[in-house]
Design a protein around this motif. Structure first.
Motif: not given
Length: 93
Positions: A59-60, A62-66, A70-71, A76-77
């Motif tokens: 469900e993330a 292409q901007y997963v860092h933003l 939870e995503r 980061f984990a």
């Protein structure tokens, strides 16, 4: 556009073979530019890497860092886990 055409035609833009470091490949489940087969092809091309670990964050975008908390936390984990304890052997998941 040219790069997208080349990738869609099955051509590589660069050679991952010379990489010898531990590698973490993260793919976002809703990133339409990154296909599951792209991750597989990249992992296979990393034949000299100390280790290769692949992760898909469902469900993330292409901007997963933003992305949503939870995503973003999952992203980061995974990065922290890889930096804290890199794999000792090549293992593609």
């Amino acid at each position: 556009m040219a790069d997208s055409f080349e990738l869609a035609s099955g051509r590589k833009l660069w050679d991952a073979g010379p990489i010898t470091a531990h590698v973490l490949v993260i793919r976002s489940g809703n990133d339409f530019w990154s296909r599951p087969e792209d991750v597989t092809t990249l992992a296979q091309g990393l034949w000299q890497a100390a280790s290769v670990r692949t992760v898909t964050i469902p469900e993330a975008t292409q901007y997963v860092h933003l992305d949503r908390q939870e995503r973003r936390s999952s992203f980061f984990a995974e990065v922290a886990r890889t930096l804290a304890q890199p794999a000792k052997t090549r293992a593609v998941h």
